[in-house]
Design a protein around this motif. Structure first.
Motif, mmCIF file in Angstrom:
data_model
loop_
_atom_site.group_PDB
_atom_site.id
_atom_site.type_symbol
_atom_site.label_atom_id
_atom_site.label_comp_id
_atom_site.label_asym_id
_atom_site.label_seq_id
_atom_site.Cartn_x
_atom_site.Cartn_y
_atom_site.Cartn_z
ATOM 1 N N VAL A 135 -25.754 -15.201 36.279
ATOM 2 C CA VAL A 135 -25.357 -13.763 36.539
ATOM 3 C C VAL A 135 -26.747 -12.812 36.487
ATOM 4 O O VAL A 135 -27.493 -13.348 35.504
ATOM 5 N N LEU A 136 -27.051 -11.856 36.947
ATOM 6 C CA LEU A 136 -28.255 -11.068 36.840
ATOM 7 C C LEU A 136 -27.682 -9.778 36.155
ATOM 8 O O LEU A 136 -26.844 -8.980 37.162
ATOM 9 N N VAL A 137 -28.382 -9.154 35.303
ATOM 10 C CA VAL A 137 -27.836 -7.938 34.678
ATOM 11 C C VAL A 137 -28.991 -6.990 34.739
ATOM 12 O O VAL A 137 -30.193 -7.108 34.436
ATOM 13 N N LEU A 138 -28.773 -5.836 35.527
ATOM 14 C CA LEU A 138 -29.849 -4.684 35.666
ATOM 15 C C LEU A 138 -29.557 -3.513 34.943
ATOM 16 O O LEU A 138 -28.517 -3.043 35.309
ATOM 17 N N SER A 139 -30.306 -3.252 33.955
ATOM 18 C CA SER A 139 -29.909 -2.017 33.221
ATOM 19 C C SER A 139 -30.905 -1.042 32.931
ATOM 20 O O SER A 139 -32.312 -1.411 32.815
ATOM 21 N N GLY A 140 -30.575 0.169 32.894
ATOM 22 C CA GLY A 140 -31.335 1.267 32.368
ATOM 23 C C GLY A 140 -31.975 2.037 33.535
ATOM 24 O O GLY A 140 -31.953 1.825 34.877
ATOM 25 N N LYS A 141 -32.729 2.981 33.240
ATOM 26 C CA LYS A 141 -33.309 4.103 33.978
ATOM 27 C C LYS A 141 -34.634 3.329 34.673
ATOM 28 O O LYS A 141 -35.097 2.413 34.114
ATOM 29 N N LEU A 142 -35.065 3.626 35.878
ATOM 30 C CA LEU A 142 -36.279 3.018 36.518
ATOM 31 C C LEU A 142 -37.620 3.890 35.968
ATOM 32 O O LEU A 142 -37.367 4.843 35.609
ATOM 33 N N PRO A 143 -38.538 2.953 35.686
ATOM 34 C CA PRO A 143 -39.918 3.756 35.301
ATOM 35 C C PRO A 143 -40.492 4.298 36.325
ATOM 36 O O PRO A 143 -40.245 4.085 37.590
ATOM 37 N N LEU A 167 -24.806 -3.962 37.314
ATOM 38 C CA LEU A 167 -25.646 -2.732 37.433
ATOM 39 C C LEU A 167 -25.445 -1.737 36.409
ATOM 40 O O LEU A 167 -24.226 -1.214 36.657
ATOM 41 N N ASP A 168 -26.048 -1.341 35.560
ATOM 42 C CA ASP A 168 -25.735 -0.147 34.613
ATOM 43 C C ASP A 168 -26.971 0.813 34.694
ATOM 44 O O ASP A 168 -28.215 0.877 33.961
ATOM 45 N N ALA A 183 -21.800 -6.743 42.185
ATOM 46 C CA ALA A 183 -20.508 -7.234 41.729
ATOM 47 C C ALA A 183 -19.706 -6.270 40.903
ATOM 48 O O ALA A 183 -18.567 -6.069 40.940
ATOM 49 N N ILE A 184 -20.434 -5.802 39.866
ATOM 50 C CA ILE A 184 -19.935 -4.752 39.142
ATOM 51 C C ILE A 184 -21.131 -3.396 38.784
ATOM 52 O O ILE A 184 -22.259 -3.826 38.468
ATOM 53 N N VAL A 185 -20.590 -2.262 38.886
ATOM 54 C CA VAL A 185 -21.496 -1.225 38.319
ATOM 55 C C VAL A 185 -20.743 -0.535 37.173
ATOM 56 O O VAL A 185 -19.454 -0.522 37.182
ATOM 57 N N LYS A 186 -21.648 -0.305 36.197
ATOM 58 C CA LYS A 186 -20.950 0.055 34.885
ATOM 59 C C LYS A 186 -21.506 1.574 34.543
ATOM 60 O O LYS A 186 -22.185 1.481 33.449
ATOM 61 N N PRO A 187 -21.391 2.508 35.285
ATOM 62 C CA PRO A 187 -21.767 4.016 34.572
ATOM 63 C C PRO A 187 -20.611 4.505 33.413
ATOM 64 O O PRO A 187 -19.572 3.829 33.355
ATOM 65 N N ASN A 188 -21.158 5.301 32.766
ATOM 66 C CA ASN A 188 -20.246 5.853 31.810
ATOM 67 C C ASN A 188 -19.444 6.827 32.716
ATOM 68 O O ASN A 188 -19.954 7.362 33.658
ATOM 69 N N ALA A 189 -18.394 7.926 31.866
ATOM 70 C CA ALA A 189 -17.738 8.771 32.622
ATOM 71 C C ALA A 189 -18.747 9.916 33.146
ATOM 72 O O ALA A 189 -18.434 10.414 34.308
ATOM 73 N N HIS A 190 -19.506 10.378 32.338
ATOM 74 C CA HIS A 190 -20.531 11.480 32.559
ATOM 75 C C HIS A 190 -21.358 10.860 33.902
ATOM 76 O O HIS A 190 -21.303 11.865 34.758
ATOM 77 N N GLU A 191 -21.907 9.778 33.777
ATOM 78 C CA GLU A 191 -22.844 9.158 34.837
ATOM 79 C C GLU A 191 -22.034 9.405 36.183
ATOM 80 O O GLU A 191 -22.494 9.317 37.219
ATOM 81 N N LEU A 192 -20.664 8.844 36.039
ATOM 82 C CA LEU A 192 -19.838 8.523 37.168
ATOM 83 C C LEU A 192 -19.795 9.904 37.989
ATOM 84 O O LEU A 192 -19.590 9.986 39.136
ATOM 85 N N LEU A 193 -19.376 10.872 37.228
ATOM 86 C CA LEU A 193 -19.132 12.040 37.699
ATOM 87 C C LEU A 193 -20.286 12.949 38.223
ATOM 88 O O LEU A 193 -20.233 13.509 39.324
#
Length: 308
Positions: A135-143, A167-168, A183-193
């Motif tokens: 599995v590949l996990v991609l996390s955080g803001k881009l530089p 992707l987070d 496969a999965i995106v995982k925003p928090n509620a604020h990021e989602l809205l």
């Protein structure tokens, strides 16, 4: 193997104090460790006994400190040297659990450095495929210096190896990545809205699904996690926790989601485990560290349920 990528890592400094009072002097307990969302995910996976490697660009004095801490802690990692200096983050955690963060913006990544990062990820994925169930996990803001479609490029790279991605992230990079079908995106509620401009979380998650995500898992702090796929929707709520440090709780849930993908867990089991691991992380002082005893207790106490 679960490969994590942290494009904007940091040397995380955590100050733990009874109460933060402006204009006064404090004598905190101090922790310093390699940080960044993907690093936290790999640290959690390593503690769970799962095979993982943290990929991260590092540069400057603090980059060397990050590398040294990863080596000392035994977290497997693959560092790509860059010209810019790795950033620092400082989090002040009060006894009540309130966390105040100071996050530097981080270095710029050049086109050549970006190419080296992509090549390193591709090489690790090729090796991971041979070991089975990667599995590949991609996390955080881009530089700075990296285009908004960078995560889309990496998801397409992983797809070429048949590797699913989690992707987070948030904002434009999240939206740009959806067409590559993570496969999965995982925003928090604020990021989602915020990403969708909507006011209803369920409708916002459905929008990300419509745009190409295979599943959307949104987190809402103490209210737990909700998953939406084409097959249905589920939610899991952790026990109420007083105090603690919420920093890194979302990364712990991503680690659990990655384990669930590797193991082929059903959503009811996967989401409950993610809520349990996230809650066990809140009970500790630092990101990437969880209370193992509490985790086992929460795993039996938390259950996910389908939503209407």
């Amino acid at each position: 193997m679960i490969v994590t990528l942290t494009l904007n890592p940091a040397l995380d400094i955590t100050y733990s104090v009874a109460e933060l009072k402006a204009g006064t002097t404090h004598r905190p307990r101090v922790y310093a460790q390699a940080g960044g969302k993907g690093v936290n995910v790999s640290r959690t996976l390593h503690a769970l006994g799962r095979e993982t490697v943290a990929v991260l660009p590092l540069g400057g004095f603090d980059g060397e400190a990050v590398r040294a801490e990863l080596e000392a802690s035994g977290v497997p990692h693959h560092a790509i040297p860059i010209a810019g200096a790795t950033r620092r983050t400082v989090t002040v955690v009060e006894g009540s659990g309130l966390a105040t963060g100071f996050n530097e913006s981080g270095p710029e990544v050049s086109a050549d450095e970006w190419a080296e990062i992509c090549a390193a990820v591709g090489s690790l994925l090729e090796t991971a495929v041979l070991d089975g169930a990667p599995v590949l996990v991609l996390s955080g803001k881009l530089p700075r210096g990296v285009a908004d479609d960078a995560y889309a490029e990496l998801i397409a790279l992983a797809d070429g190896f048949g590797v699913p991605t989690i992707l987070d992230t948030e904002g434009a990079p999240l939206l740009a990545a959806l067409a590559a079908h993570p496969a999965i995106v995982k925003p928090n509620a604020h990021e989602l809205l915020d990403a969708t401009g909507m006011s209803d979380s369920r409708a916002a998650a459905a929008e990300l699904l419509e745009r190409g995500a295979r599943a959307v898992v949104s987190s809402n702090g103490p209210d737990g996690l909700t998953a939406l796929t084409s097959e249905g929707s589920w939610s899991a709520r952790p026990p109420r926790i007083e105090g603690g440090n919420p920093t890194g709780a979302g990364d712990a849930s991503v680690a659990a989601l990655a384990v669930g993908l590797v193991d082929g867990s059903p959503w009811l089991e996967l989401l409950a485990d993610a809520a349990a691991l996230s809650a066990a992380t809140v009970l500790t002082d630092r990101a990437g560290v969880f209370d193992a005893e509490a985790y086992e207790r929460f795993r039996f106490a938390i259950s996910a349920h389908p939503e209407d």
